[in-house]
Design an enzyme around this catalytic site. Structure first.
Site, PDB file in Angstrom:
ATOM      1  N   LYS A  60       0.829  -1.205   0.000  1.00 55.36           N
ATOM      2  CA  LYS A  60       0.000   0.000   0.000  1.00 55.36           C
ATOM      3  C   LYS A  60       0.868   1.262   0.000  1.00 55.36           C
ATOM      4  O   LYS A  60       0.644   2.199  -0.765  1.00 55.36           O
ATOM      5  CB  LYS A  60      -0.873  -0.025   1.257  1.00 55.36           C
ATOM      6  CG  LYS A  60      -2.147   0.753   1.167  1.00 55.36           C
ATOM      7  CD  LYS A  60      -2.988   0.370   2.387  1.00 55.36           C
ATOM      8  CE  LYS A  60      -4.177   1.238   2.561  1.00 55.36           C
ATOM      9  NZ  LYS A  60      -4.872   0.986   3.834  1.00 55.36           N
ATOM     10  N   THR A 111     -11.746   0.209  12.611  1.00 53.29           N
ATOM     11  CA  THR A 111     -12.464  -0.363  13.767  1.00 53.29           C
ATOM     12  C   THR A 111     -13.691  -1.093  13.233  1.00 53.29           C
ATOM     13  O   THR A 111     -14.811  -0.643  13.419  1.00 53.29           O
ATOM     14  CB  THR A 111     -12.914   0.726  14.762  1.00 53.29           C
ATOM     15  OG1 THR A 111     -13.687   1.706  14.047  1.00 53.29           O
ATOM     16  CG2 THR A 111     -11.758   1.387  15.427  1.00 53.29           C
ATOM     17  N   THR A 147     -12.986   5.976  14.702  1.00 54.69           N
ATOM     18  CA  THR A 147     -14.231   6.024  15.473  1.00 54.69           C
ATOM     19  C   THR A 147     -14.185   4.927  16.528  1.00 54.69           C
ATOM     20  O   THR A 147     -14.178   3.743  16.195  1.00 54.69           O
ATOM     21  CB  THR A 147     -15.426   5.819  14.526  1.00 54.69           C
ATOM     22  OG1 THR A 147     -15.405   6.884  13.583  1.00 54.69           O
ATOM     23  CG2 THR A 147     -16.738   5.818  15.277  1.00 54.69           C
ATOM     24  N   LYS A 233     -19.178  11.531  18.182  1.00 51.99           N
ATOM     25  CA  LYS A 233     -19.040  10.915  16.851  1.00 51.99           C
ATOM     26  C   LYS A 233     -20.178   9.921  16.588  1.00 51.99           C
ATOM     27  O   LYS A 233     -20.813   9.931  15.526  1.00 51.99           O
ATOM     28  CB  LYS A 233     -17.680  10.219  16.769  1.00 51.99           C
ATOM     29  CG  LYS A 233     -17.482   9.334  15.574  1.00 51.99           C
ATOM     30  CD  LYS A 233     -17.428  10.136  14.289  1.00 51.99           C
ATOM     31  CE  LYS A 233     -17.518   9.213  13.101  1.00 51.99           C
ATOM     32  NZ  LYS A 233     -17.193   9.833  11.855  1.00 51.99           N
ATOM     33  N   LEU A 279     -32.196  14.271   3.913  1.00 50.82           N
ATOM     34  CA  LEU A 279     -33.616  13.924   3.823  1.00 50.82           C
ATOM     35  C   LEU A 279     -33.936  13.397   2.432  1.00 50.82           C
ATOM     36  O   LEU A 279     -35.041  13.596   1.934  1.00 50.82           O
ATOM     37  CB  LEU A 279     -34.491  15.145   4.152  1.00 50.82           C
ATOM     38  CG  LEU A 279     -34.612  15.517   5.632  1.00 50.82           C
ATOM     39  CD1 LEU A 279     -35.487  16.751   5.811  1.00 50.82           C
ATOM     40  CD2 LEU A 279     -35.204  14.356   6.450  1.00 50.82           C
ATOM     41  N   HIS A 280     -32.960  12.770   1.787  1.00 53.43           N
ATOM     42  CA  HIS A 280     -33.223  12.153   0.483  1.00 53.43           C
ATOM     43  C   HIS A 280     -33.612  10.694   0.700  1.00 53.43           C
ATOM     44  O   HIS A 280     -32.793   9.899   1.173  1.00 53.43           O
ATOM     45  CB  HIS A 280     -31.994  12.228  -0.419  1.00 53.43           C
ATOM     46  CG  HIS A 280     -31.563  13.633  -0.689  1.00 53.43           C
ATOM     47  ND1 HIS A 280     -32.284  14.481  -1.501  1.00 53.43           N
ATOM     48  CD2 HIS A 280     -30.523  14.351  -0.225  1.00 53.43           C
ATOM     49  CE1 HIS A 280     -31.690  15.665  -1.516  1.00 53.43           C
ATOM     50  NE2 HIS A 280     -30.621  15.616  -0.754  1.00 53.43           N
ATOM     51  N   CYS A 289     -19.555   3.378   7.595  1.00 54.87           N
ATOM     52  CA  CYS A 289     -19.720   4.087   8.872  1.00 54.87           C
ATOM     53  C   CYS A 289     -21.082   3.911   9.512  1.00 54.87           C
ATOM     54  O   CYS A 289     -21.175   3.403  10.624  1.00 54.87           O
ATOM     55  CB  CYS A 289     -19.430   5.573   8.662  1.00 54.87           C
ATOM     56  SG  CYS A 289     -17.839   5.852   7.902  1.00 54.87           S
TER      57      CYS A 289
HETATM   58  C1  UGA Z   1     -20.789   9.380   7.042  1.00 55.80           C
HETATM   59  C2  UGA Z   1     -21.045  10.766   7.626  1.00 55.80           C
HETATM   60  O1  UGA Z   1     -21.858  11.546   6.739  1.00 55.80           O
HETATM   61  C3  UGA Z   1     -19.748  11.490   7.887  1.00 55.80           C
HETATM   62  O2  UGA Z   1     -20.005  12.730   8.530  1.00 55.80           O
HETATM   63  C4  UGA Z   1     -18.861  10.606   8.782  1.00 55.80           C
HETATM   64  O3  UGA Z   1     -17.599  11.208   9.013  1.00 55.80           O
HETATM   65  C5  UGA Z   1     -18.637   9.261   8.115  1.00 55.80           C
HETATM   66  O4  UGA Z   1     -19.919   8.637   7.900  1.00 55.80           O
HETATM   67  C6  UGA Z   1     -17.773   8.453   9.038  1.00 55.80           C
HETATM   68  O5  UGA Z   1     -18.231   8.116  10.143  1.00 55.80           O
HETATM   69  O6  UGA Z   1     -16.604   8.240   8.732  1.00 55.80           O
HETATM   70  P1  UGA Z   1     -20.227   8.442   4.572  1.00 55.80           P
HETATM   71  O7  UGA Z   1     -20.514   7.093   5.140  1.00 55.80           O
HETATM   72  O8  UGA Z   1     -18.987   8.649   3.786  1.00 55.80           O
HETATM   73  O9  UGA Z   1     -20.183   9.551   5.750  1.00 55.80           O
HETATM   74  O10 UGA Z   1     -21.416   8.801   3.607  1.00 55.80           O
HETATM   75  P2  UGA Z   1     -22.743   9.686   3.625  1.00 55.80           P
HETATM   76  O11 UGA Z   1     -22.648  10.712   2.572  1.00 55.80           O
HETATM   77  O12 UGA Z   1     -23.076  10.164   4.985  1.00 55.80           O
HETATM   78  O13 UGA Z   1     -23.829   8.599   3.153  1.00 55.80           O
HETATM   79  C7  UGA Z   1     -24.099   7.439   3.933  1.00 55.80           C
HETATM   80  C8  UGA Z   1     -25.263   6.690   3.369  1.00 55.80           C
HETATM   81  O14 UGA Z   1     -26.478   7.402   3.578  1.00 55.80           O
HETATM   82  C9  UGA Z   1     -25.200   6.417   1.866  1.00 55.80           C
HETATM   83  O15 UGA Z   1     -25.609   5.109   1.632  1.00 55.80           O
HETATM   84  C10 UGA Z   1     -26.162   7.416   1.274  1.00 55.80           C
HETATM   85  O16 UGA Z   1     -26.718   7.000   0.049  1.00 55.80           O
HETATM   86  C11 UGA Z   1     -27.206   7.490   2.366  1.00 55.80           C
HETATM   87  N1  UGA Z   1     -27.983   8.740   2.349  1.00 55.80           N
HETATM   88  C12 UGA Z   1     -27.399   9.918   2.692  1.00 55.80           C
HETATM   89  C13 UGA Z   1     -29.330   8.701   2.026  1.00 55.80           C
HETATM   90  O17 UGA Z   1     -29.900   7.631   1.708  1.00 55.80           O
HETATM   91  N2  UGA Z   1     -30.047   9.859   2.041  1.00 55.80           N
HETATM   92  C14 UGA Z   1     -29.492  11.045   2.384  1.00 55.80           C
HETATM   93  O18 UGA Z   1     -30.224  12.061   2.396  1.00 55.80           O
HETATM   94  C15 UGA Z   1     -28.139  11.074   2.692  1.00 55.80           C
END
Ligand code: UGA
Length: 462
Positions: A60, A111, A147, A233, A279-280, A289
């Protein structure tokens, strides 16, 4: 200075003036070159700090040094390349060499959920802590960026005290809130930076200096107790997962009563107390995560005999939802998927990543295959990772190839490239003109004009 010492106990915001003996330019070591480690390391270097990234995986490290990133993240290769070229960002597999002379050593290792019980597996964190502490040659601040459940910082501190009673080692919690696909922007322009300490003036001063460049972007640097920071977190991710799950249930209700979920989301989101983000409605949250962290929070609640029932329900509802999306597609096919071909657009859990962890597409493929369908798929970045996880799926070169001869086209992940597809061209090549839009990208009128029978999330389409 009195304020700085009290602030962690008070849990409030506070100014970040350096202690007199603290320098402005920091030497930072980042243990782990996963999403959080590599992005944070590259961004700290871009602020002008000296950063050494350490990873045990020699392959890596060699790949990163030759410009090949281990993850797909827009802009990361340039950021790493330019800072490495400037000499501010270096890489090693040797923890002892990496921590030499460091002001702060960040632990950013994985983690994962422990197999079987959902607890976060902290063995990598504690192993890293041991190696760091044994290699230290001077007082330092160890910062947990991974985390980690409440109390992990206490255990790292115990390890430090036990192995190196001779050194003043401070242990700090500094959770990361960046999102995959938007990681660099999120890191450089965060809504807040949370730093949990046990009140050490030196730890507060070092962390203030590390994040000083961000204060120019007006990012509040929030100092709090260490356990509080660890919980923040999980609470943040669980709240966001709850928000998504809430709107997903509203979407189901909209379908049942003849309402429109996007309007419901807008109608509630314009209330500032609720806010319009996250809210999508869609196929359920996935990724590395939310699924893991919600589960870990549930376990923490159980361990402390204080169940977090809302989060428990969110976890269940979201799991069921992913499978339900498969049934939704079968229904759109008229209730029988046997021998039919379903084309999936998007496999990753969200756009701009190649991450397939807990992606809704996995449960969808499973449900479709169980129902007797043949699945074809295209994803701009995720196919290499996805292919071994779904061996029955035929991966193809683009959306139009996927649609060829298919009985249903399903939009699973909202990559930009899927936002303005030529629906007429797609429909013309399909055996049946069935479009299932799980991200509500396409207006009913546009789909109808192309001859598609459209199924959306959270609205009835005539
Ligand atoms: C999430 C958090 O948003 C970050 O703030 C956090 O740092 C990260 O986890 C982490 O703990 O490391 P991430 O998992 O990269 O980030 O992605 P998101 O953009 O939050 O989306 C997560 C999931 O929720 C996706 O499957 C996405 O499609 C879904 N989602 C998100 C929805 O279905 N609707 C929404 O309105 C937003």
């Amino acid at each position: 200075m009195v304020l700085q010492c009290l602030a962690p106990m008070l849990g409030g915001f506070q100014p970040h003036h350096p202690a007199r003996d603290v320098k402005y330019h920091m030497k930072i070591t980042m243990i782990g070159t996963g999403y959080v480690g590599l992005v944070s390391g590259a961004c700290f270097a871009d602020f002008g700090h000296d950063v050494v990234c350490v990873d045990k995986d020699a392959g890596k490290i060699a790949a990163i040094e030759s410009g090949r990133m281990p993850i797909y993240e827009p802009g990361l290769d340039q950021l790493v390349g330019s800072n490495a070229a400037a000499g501010r960002l270096t890489f090693t597999t040797d923890v002892a060499a990496g921590v030499k002379g460091a002001d702060a050593i960040f632990i950013a290792v994985g983690t994962p959920s422990r197999r079987g019980d959902g607890h976060a597996d902290l063995s990598y964190v504690y192993a890293a802590a041991r190696e760091i502490v044994e290699a230290l040659d001077a007082p330092a601040v160890i910062v947990t960026k991974s985390t980690v459940p409440v109390g992990t910082g206490d255990e790292v501190e115990r390890i430090a005290r036990e192995l190196r009673p001779d050194l003043d080692i401070q242990v700090v919690s500094n959770p990361e809130f960046l999102r995959e696909g938007a990681a660099i922007g999120d890191f450089k322009r965060p809504d807040r930076v949370v730093v949990g300490t046990t009140g050490s003036e030196r730890a507060i001063a070092v962390m203030s200096q590390i994040y000083r460049p961000l204060s120019l972007n007006q990012a509040p640097l929030m100092f709090t107790g260490r356990r509080t920071a660890e919980l923040i977190k999980y609470a943040a991710n669980a709240f966001l997962a709850t928000k998504i799950t809430f709107i997903n249930e509203m979407a189901d209700l909209c379908e049942a009563v003849g309402a429109q979920v996007q309007d419901v989301a807008r109608g509630i989101g314009l209330d500032n107390r609720i806010g319009s983000k996250f809210l999508h409605a869609g196929p359920g949250y996935g990724g590395s995560c939310f699924p893991k962290d919600t589960l870990a929070l549930v376990k923490t609640g159980q361990d402390y005999d204080t169940p977090v029932r809302i989060v428990e329900t969110v976890v269940q509802v979201n799991d069921l939802r992913k499978r339900a999306m498969g049934r939704k597609i079968v229904k759109a096919l008229g209730g029988d998927a046997r021998g039919r071909t379903v084309a999936l657009l998007g496999l990753t859990f969200k756009p701009n990543t190649d991450d397939m962890r807990d992606a809704p597409s996995i449960a969808i493929v499973q449900a479709l295959e169980d129902a007797g369908a043949k699945v074809v798929a295209y994803d701009p970045e995720g196919m290499a990772v996805a292919a071994p996880m779904m061996p029955g799926v035929t991966m193809v070169g683009d959306a139009y190839e996927a649609a060829q001869g298919a009985d249903a086209l399903v939009l699973v992940t909202e990559w930009d490239i899927f936002r303005a597809l030529d629906l007429k061209r797609l429909a013309a090549s399909m055996a049946q003109k069935v479009l299932v839009d799980l991200r509500n990208i396409y207006p009913a009128a546009e789909a109808a004009e192309a001859g598609f029978a459209l199924t959306r999330v959270g609205s009835q389409v005539a």
